[in-house]
Design a protein around this motif. Structure first.
Motif, PDB file in Angstrom:
ATOM      1  N   VAL A  32      -4.764   2.839   1.241  1.00 25.56           N
ATOM      2  CA  VAL A  32      -4.273   1.607   0.775  1.00 25.56           C
ATOM      3  C   VAL A  32      -5.200   0.598   0.086  1.00 25.56           C
ATOM      4  CG1 VAL A  32      -2.486   1.991   2.510  1.00 25.56           C
ATOM      5  CG2 VAL A  32      -4.412   0.449   3.093  1.00 25.56           C
ATOM      6  N   THR A  33      -4.512  -0.537  -0.104  1.00 25.12           N
ATOM      7  CA  THR A  33      -5.436  -1.700  -0.728  1.00 25.12           C
ATOM      8  C   THR A  33      -5.858  -2.534   0.184  1.00 25.12           C
ATOM      9  OG1 THR A  33      -3.579  -3.292  -0.927  1.00 25.12           O
ATOM     10  CG2 THR A  33      -4.081  -1.588  -2.808  1.00 25.12           C
ATOM     11  N   PRO A  34      -6.986  -3.603   0.228  1.00 25.39           N
ATOM     12  CA  PRO A  34      -7.593  -4.505   1.188  1.00 25.39           C
ATOM     13  C   PRO A  34      -6.250  -5.559   1.716  1.00 25.39           C
ATOM     14  CG  PRO A  34      -9.144  -3.941  -0.330  1.00 25.39           C
ATOM     15  CD  PRO A  34      -7.980  -3.450  -1.013  1.00 25.39           C
ATOM     16  N   ARG A  35      -5.577  -5.687   0.639  1.00 33.01           N
ATOM     17  CA  ARG A  35      -4.530  -6.601   1.007  1.00 33.01           C
ATOM     18  C   ARG A  35      -3.549  -6.007   2.069  1.00 33.01           C
ATOM     19  NH1 ARG A  35      -0.238  -9.389  -3.327  1.00 33.01           N
ATOM     20  NH2 ARG A  35       0.746 -10.877  -1.880  1.00 33.01           N
ATOM     21  N   THR A  36      -3.273  -4.761   1.968  1.00 32.01           N
ATOM     22  CA  THR A  36      -2.382  -3.952   2.991  1.00 32.01           C
ATOM     23  C   THR A  36      -3.091  -4.062   4.364  1.00 32.01           C
ATOM     24  OG1 THR A  36      -1.427  -2.615   1.256  1.00 32.01           O
ATOM     25  CG2 THR A  36      -1.209  -1.997   3.456  1.00 32.01           C
ATOM     26  N   VAL A  37      -4.227  -3.792   4.194  1.00 29.90           N
ATOM     27  CA  VAL A  37      -5.060  -3.910   5.490  1.00 29.90           C
ATOM     28  C   VAL A  37      -5.014  -4.963   6.139  1.00 29.90           C
ATOM     29  CG1 VAL A  37      -7.379  -3.604   6.494  1.00 29.90           C
ATOM     30  CG2 VAL A  37      -6.917  -2.060   4.929  1.00 29.90           C
ATOM     31  N   ARG A  38      -5.156  -6.238   5.481  1.00 26.47           N
ATOM     32  CA  ARG A  38      -5.039  -7.604   6.074  1.00 26.47           C
ATOM     33  C   ARG A  38      -3.685  -7.786   6.693  1.00 26.47           C
ATOM     34  NH1 ARG A  38      -8.151  -8.887   1.302  1.00 26.47           N
ATOM     35  NH2 ARG A  38      -6.217  -9.742   0.506  1.00 26.47           N
ATOM     36  N   ARG A  39      -2.676  -7.296   6.088  1.00 23.90           N
ATOM     37  CA  ARG A  39      -1.073  -7.297   6.524  1.00 23.90           C
ATOM     38  C   ARG A  39      -1.089  -6.348   7.823  1.00 23.90           C
ATOM     39  NH1 ARG A  39       0.842  -6.843   0.971  1.00 23.90           N
ATOM     40  NH2 ARG A  39       1.482  -4.802   1.432  1.00 23.90           N
ATOM     41  N   ASP A  40      -1.843  -5.292   7.831  1.00 27.87           N
ATOM     42  CA  ASP A  40      -1.681  -4.452   8.959  1.00 27.87           C
ATOM     43  C   ASP A  40      -2.501  -5.124  10.137  1.00 27.87           C
ATOM     44  OD1 ASP A  40      -1.366  -1.165   7.169  1.00 27.87           O
ATOM     45  OD2 ASP A  40       0.045  -2.584   7.517  1.00 27.87           O
ATOM     46  N   VAL A  41      -3.461  -5.549  10.146  1.00 23.69           N
ATOM     47  CA  VAL A  41      -4.228  -6.207  10.961  1.00 23.69           C
ATOM     48  C   VAL A  41      -3.441  -7.462  11.697  1.00 23.69           C
ATOM     49  CG1 VAL A  41      -6.206  -7.784  11.594  1.00 23.69           C
ATOM     50  CG2 VAL A  41      -6.608  -5.762  10.105  1.00 23.69           C
ATOM     51  N   ASP A  42      -2.712  -8.013  10.677  1.00 29.02           N
ATOM     52  CA  ASP A  42      -2.007  -9.321  11.273  1.00 29.02           C
ATOM     53  C   ASP A  42      -0.710  -8.650  12.169  1.00 29.02           C
ATOM     54  OD1 ASP A  42      -3.362 -11.149   9.908  1.00 29.02           O
ATOM     55  OD2 ASP A  42      -1.999 -11.273   8.369  1.00 29.02           O
ATOM     56  N   ARG A  43      -0.155  -7.431  11.743  1.00 26.82           N
ATOM     57  CA  ARG A  43       0.892  -6.907  12.648  1.00 26.82           C
ATOM     58  C   ARG A  43       0.320  -6.477  14.047  1.00 26.82           C
ATOM     59  NH1 ARG A  43       2.121  -4.318   7.589  1.00 26.82           N
ATOM     60  NH2 ARG A  43       4.164  -5.088   6.546  1.00 26.82           N
ATOM     61  N   LEU A  44      -0.912  -5.862  13.725  1.00 26.43           N
ATOM     62  CA  LEU A  44      -1.634  -5.354  15.171  1.00 26.43           C
ATOM     63  C   LEU A  44      -1.889  -6.750  16.210  1.00 26.43           C
ATOM     64  CD1 LEU A  44      -4.269  -2.793  14.348  1.00 26.43           C
ATOM     65  CD2 LEU A  44      -2.080  -2.559  15.413  1.00 26.43           C
ATOM     66  N   ARG A  45      -2.196  -7.759  15.524  1.00 28.34           N
ATOM     67  CA  ARG A  45      -2.157  -9.248  16.359  1.00 28.34           C
ATOM     68  C   ARG A  45      -0.817  -9.618  16.841  1.00 28.34           C
ATOM     69  NH1 ARG A  45      -5.930 -11.674  11.609  1.00 28.34           N
ATOM     70  NH2 ARG A  45      -8.135 -10.915  12.347  1.00 28.34           N
ATOM     71  N   GLU A  46       0.044  -9.475  16.221  1.00 24.62           N
ATOM     72  CA  GLU A  46       1.257  -9.675  16.713  1.00 24.62           C
ATOM     73  C   GLU A  46       1.766  -8.864  17.961  1.00 24.62           C
ATOM     74  OE1 GLU A  46       3.090 -11.296  12.127  1.00 24.62           O
ATOM     75  OE2 GLU A  46       3.925  -9.557  13.323  1.00 24.62           O
ATOM     76  N   LEU A  47       1.208  -7.499  17.888  1.00 24.61           N
ATOM     77  CA  LEU A  47       1.509  -6.600  19.041  1.00 24.61           C
ATOM     78  C   LEU A  47       0.605  -6.946  20.172  1.00 24.61           C
ATOM     79  CD1 LEU A  47       2.281  -3.439  17.056  1.00 24.61           C
ATOM     80  CD2 LEU A  47       3.903  -4.813  18.118  1.00 24.61           C
TER      81      LEU A  47
END
Length: 326
Positions: A32-47
């Motif tokens: 994926v793109t680095p931008r998608t990685v940043r979004r996925d990291v934010d989702r993990l933080r929400e969890l």
């Protein structure tokens, strides 16, 4: 949505398996793109997963410690290894860990898929542990502290109690923890003595703060288990000996443990045992009680002590034969 969830699980697995990842490396691994990685990291933080990020060219993402323990992601082999390890830990010399291991194992087996429960059950049912009762126990917090210092490459400060009870202050660069069936040892570079040392973990009393970081050194030996075994079974004693055992190496290894000495092959039908004891007399009994045919390679003084003890035993038997029968 399923694709996103699968990617989040894959991202979590990568973060749990490595200390730090750059955004570019994660993007490459996930496709994926680095931008998608940043979004996925934010989702993990929400969890509830505390993912730390450090900026700059040398920065990256790292899974940190949070206020609560989030769910861990284990693959099949890791889950089986943890389950079996928890069972084994109940019999090891780590103070207070037996009951905790049982509770953790119960929780893990409750959520294991049936196929993995069968594998763990088979290992448990058909494995007979041969663990001696530990002479000493190690505080789990101390063992964890030592392991973290080894992992992070941080200097370690502690008070060390030797076999006489005398205490000294030590500053070391820890390398590895080595465990036998009865004890744990720390292999480390002693900064003040400018040499490698082996420390019994149950005699270590950490004195934080630790640090700073240090560059890794070449280890004292490629086989650290053999290095520690030699140190605790031979070099630590006043009397040392090399004994030829007239049995193959594999057969001798079933009797001679790491605390008894170091074995090496000497042809197909014999092996050499390098061992030590407090005196030559103790060495005689140490080797004799192994129940194996042997001969002394060195020192020759040990042969003389064997003759002295043999004659003493013969005289005892002669005196026993002179006593009247009951």
């Amino acid at each position: 949505m399923l694709e996103t969830s699968a990617r989040l699980l894959r991202l979590l697995s990568l973060l749990q398996a490595h200390r730090e990842w750059s955004g570019a490396d994660l993007a490459d691994r996930l496709g994926v793109t680095p931008r998608t990685v940043r979004r996925d990291v934010d989702r993990l933080r929400e969890l509830g997963y505390p993912v730390n990020a450090s900026p700059g060219t040398g920065g990256g993402y790292q899974l940190g410690a949070g206020a609560e323990l989030p769910p861990l992601l284990l693959d099949d082999e890791e889950a089986v290894a943890v389950a079996v390890g928890l069972r084994t830990a109940a019999g090891q010399g780590i103070e207070g860990i037996g009951e905790t291991s049982v509770r953790a194992l119960a929780k893990l087996e409750q959520v294991l898929p049936a196929r993995l429960r069968r594998r763990v059950g088979a290992l448990n049912a058909f494995t007979v542990p041969m663990l001696r009762t530990p002479r000493t126990q190690v505080d789990p917090a101390v063992l964890t502290d030592l392991a973290h210092a080894c992992r992070d490459g941080e200097r370690l400060r502690f008070e060390y109690r030797d076999h006489t009870g005398a205490t000294t202050r030590r500053t070391v660069e820890p390398h590895r923890l080595v465990c036998t069936e009865r004890r744990w040892y720390l292999v480390a570079w002693d900064v003040d003595r400018d040499d490698w040392r082996t420390f019994r973990a149950d005699r270590i009393d950490p004195r934080p703060p630790h640090g700073p970081r240090f560059p890794p050194r070449e280890p004292p030996a490629e086989d650290l288990a053999a290095y520690v075994s030699k140190g605790v079974s031979t070099s630590a004693y006043a009397a040392e000996a090399t004994i030829r055992l007239h049995v193959p190496l594999a057969e001798a290894a079933r009797t001679v443990g790491p605390m008894d000495g170091v074995l090496e092959a000497d042809g197909d039908d014999a092996c050499l045992l390098r061992t030590g004891a407090g005196s030559l007399d103790y060495l005689v009994f140490h080797v004799t009680l192994m129940g194996l045919e042997f001969e002394v390679v060195e020192p020759r003084e040990l042969d003389e002590r064997i003759r002295v003890i043999r004659d003493r035993m013969s005289r005892a038997l002669d005196r026993a034969g002179e006593r009247p029968a009951d």
